[in-house]
Design a protein around this motif. Sequence first.
Motif, PDB file in Angstrom:
ATOM      1  N   GLY A   1     -11.412  77.595 -78.828  1.00  0.00           N
ATOM      2  CA  GLY A   1     -11.407  78.827 -78.051  1.00  0.00           C
ATOM      3  C   GLY A   1     -10.345  78.896 -76.974  1.00  0.00           C
ATOM      4  N   THR A   2      -9.554  77.843 -76.806  1.00  0.00           N
ATOM      5  CA  THR A   2      -8.489  77.824 -75.813  1.00  0.00           C
ATOM      6  C   THR A   2      -7.315  78.674 -76.299  1.00  0.00           C
ATOM      7  N   PRO A   3      -6.767  79.552 -75.437  1.00  0.00           N
ATOM      8  CA  PRO A   3      -5.592  80.342 -75.858  1.00  0.00           C
ATOM      9  C   PRO A   3      -4.404  79.437 -76.198  1.00  0.00           C
ATOM     10  N   THR A   4      -3.646  79.843 -77.193  1.00  0.00           N
ATOM     11  CA  THR A   4      -2.436  79.129 -77.580  1.00  0.00           C
ATOM     12  C   THR A   4      -1.366  80.140 -77.978  1.00  0.00           C
ATOM     13  N   ASP A   5      -0.119  79.701 -77.971  1.00  0.00           N
ATOM     14  CA  ASP A   5       0.988  80.609 -78.278  1.00  0.00           C
ATOM     15  C   ASP A   5       1.048  80.980 -79.754  1.00  0.00           C
ATOM     16  N   LEU A   6       1.535  82.204 -80.001  1.00  0.00           N
ATOM     17  CA  LEU A   6       1.831  82.674 -81.347  1.00  0.00           C
ATOM     18  C   LEU A   6       3.312  82.407 -81.630  1.00  0.00           C
ATOM     19  N   TYR A   7       3.632  82.158 -82.883  1.00  0.00           N
ATOM     20  CA  TYR A   7       5.021  81.926 -83.265  1.00  0.00           C
ATOM     21  C   TYR A   7       5.389  82.840 -84.415  1.00  0.00           C
ATOM     22  N   ALA A   8       6.549  83.465 -84.329  1.00  0.00           N
ATOM     23  CA  ALA A   8       7.092  84.261 -85.422  1.00  0.00           C
ATOM     24  C   ALA A   8       8.059  83.353 -86.171  1.00  0.00           C
ATOM     25  N   LYS A   9       7.809  83.165 -87.475  1.00  0.00           N
ATOM     26  CA  LYS A   9       8.669  82.289 -88.263  1.00  0.00           C
ATOM     27  C   LYS A   9       9.086  83.014 -89.520  1.00  0.00           C
ATOM     28  N   PHE A  10      10.383  82.963 -89.816  1.00  0.00           N
ATOM     29  CA  PHE A  10      10.920  83.590 -91.004  1.00  0.00           C
ATOM     30  C   PHE A  10      11.882  82.624 -91.678  1.00  0.00           C
ATOM     31  N   THR A  11      11.613  82.314 -92.936  1.00  0.00           N
ATOM     32  CA  THR A  11      12.504  81.456 -93.708  1.00  0.00           C
ATOM     33  C   THR A  11      12.722  82.078 -95.074  1.00  0.00           C
ATOM     34  N   LEU A  12      13.845  81.788 -95.674  1.00  0.00           N
ATOM     35  CA  LEU A  12      14.132  82.284 -97.015  1.00  0.00           C
ATOM     36  C   LEU A  12      13.841  81.242 -98.038  1.00  0.00           C
TER      37      LEU A  12
ATOM     38  N   SER B   1      -1.057 100.736 -82.536  1.00  0.00           N
ATOM     39  CA  SER B   1      -0.738  99.422 -81.973  1.00  0.00           C
ATOM     40  C   SER B   1      -1.795  98.407 -82.377  1.00  0.00           C
ATOM     41  N   LEU B   2      -1.325  97.186 -82.565  1.00  0.00           N
ATOM     42  CA  LEU B   2      -2.187  96.056 -82.906  1.00  0.00           C
ATOM     43  C   LEU B   2      -1.787  94.910 -81.999  1.00  0.00           C
ATOM     44  N   THR B   3      -2.743  94.352 -81.274  1.00  0.00           N
ATOM     45  CA  THR B   3      -2.459  93.215 -80.406  1.00  0.00           C
ATOM     46  C   THR B   3      -3.033  91.963 -81.042  1.00  0.00           C
ATOM     47  N   ALA B   4      -2.165  90.975 -81.277  1.00  0.00           N
ATOM     48  CA  ALA B   4      -2.574  89.695 -81.847  1.00  0.00           C
ATOM     49  C   ALA B   4      -2.658  88.676 -80.718  1.00  0.00           C
ATOM     50  N   SER B   5      -3.684  87.825 -80.754  1.00  0.00           N
ATOM     51  CA  SER B   5      -3.869  86.780 -79.748  1.00  0.00           C
ATOM     52  C   SER B   5      -4.049  85.442 -80.451  1.00  0.00           C
ATOM     53  N   GLY B   6      -3.471  84.389 -79.880  1.00  0.00           N
ATOM     54  CA  GLY B   6      -3.593  83.060 -80.466  1.00  0.00           C
ATOM     55  C   GLY B   6      -4.670  82.246 -79.770  1.00  0.00           C
ATOM     56  N   PHE B   7      -5.517  81.576 -80.568  1.00  0.00           N
ATOM     57  CA  PHE B   7      -6.582  80.718 -80.041  1.00  0.00           C
ATOM     58  C   PHE B   7      -6.678  79.455 -80.875  1.00  0.00           C
TER      59      PHE B   7
ATOM     60  N   ASN C   1      11.515  83.532 -85.664  1.00  0.00           N
ATOM     61  CA  ASN C   1      11.724  82.121 -85.314  1.00  0.00           C
ATOM     62  C   ASN C   1      11.707  81.913 -83.808  1.00  0.00           C
ATOM     63  N   MET C   2      10.645  82.404 -83.189  1.00  0.00           N
ATOM     64  CA  MET C   2      10.531  82.291 -81.734  1.00  0.00           C
ATOM     65  C   MET C   2       9.079  82.284 -81.289  1.00  0.00           C
ATOM     66  N   ASP C   3       8.857  81.825 -80.068  1.00  0.00           N
ATOM     67  CA  ASP C   3       7.549  81.815 -79.424  1.00  0.00           C
ATOM     68  C   ASP C   3       7.267  83.225 -78.908  1.00  0.00           C
ATOM     69  N   LEU C   4       6.107  83.780 -79.260  1.00  0.00           N
ATOM     70  CA  LEU C   4       5.749  85.136 -78.823  1.00  0.00           C
ATOM     71  C   LEU C   4       4.783  85.140 -77.642  1.00  0.00           C
ATOM     72  N   GLY C   5       4.394  83.972 -77.158  1.00  0.00           N
ATOM     73  CA  GLY C   5       3.422  83.895 -76.071  1.00  0.00           C
ATOM     74  C   GLY C   5       2.005  83.917 -76.624  1.00  0.00           C
ATOM     75  N   THR C   6       1.017  84.025 -75.752  1.00  0.00           N
ATOM     76  CA  THR C   6      -0.376  83.990 -76.202  1.00  0.00           C
ATOM     77  C   THR C   6      -0.833  85.294 -76.830  1.00  0.00           C
ATOM     78  N   THR C   7      -0.175  86.405 -76.497  1.00  0.00           N
ATOM     79  CA  THR C   7      -0.482  87.692 -77.126  1.00  0.00           C
ATOM     80  C   THR C   7       0.819  88.416 -77.449  1.00  0.00           C
ATOM     81  N   SER C   8       0.764  89.237 -78.472  1.00  0.00           N
ATOM     82  CA  SER C   8       1.921  90.039 -78.859  1.00  0.00           C
ATOM     83  C   SER C   8       1.414  91.350 -79.437  1.00  0.00           C
ATOM     84  N   THR C   9       2.000  92.457 -79.025  1.00  0.00           N
ATOM     85  CA  THR C   9       1.582  93.775 -79.505  1.00  0.00           C
ATOM     86  C   THR C   9       2.625  94.315 -80.476  1.00  0.00           C
ATOM     87  N   PHE C  10       2.150  94.782 -81.619  1.00  0.00           N
ATOM     88  CA  PHE C  10       3.001  95.353 -82.660  1.00  0.00           C
ATOM     89  C   PHE C  10       2.634  96.824 -82.797  1.00  0.00           C
TER      90      PHE C  10
END
Length: 71
Positions: free
Chosen positions: A60-71, A50-56, A35-44
Amino acid sequence: MKHKFTTMIMALAAMGALATQANAVTFDFQSNGSNMDLGTTSTFTVGGFSLTASGFLTNGTPTDLYAKFTL
């Protein structure tokens, strides 16, 4: 003689295919936070892989990734 050669080639090909199998790696995309903003890239990273995810956006414009967890 031709049949033996073909059989030998097929056996070697099968052995090569079995030797190149890899173990599965499961990534947990909540490891960098929930439940937070991960920025434009995040490495897991899991077990040294390792896997790097990027948001677009669609244009084609970069955008932030978000981690969301709900039950």
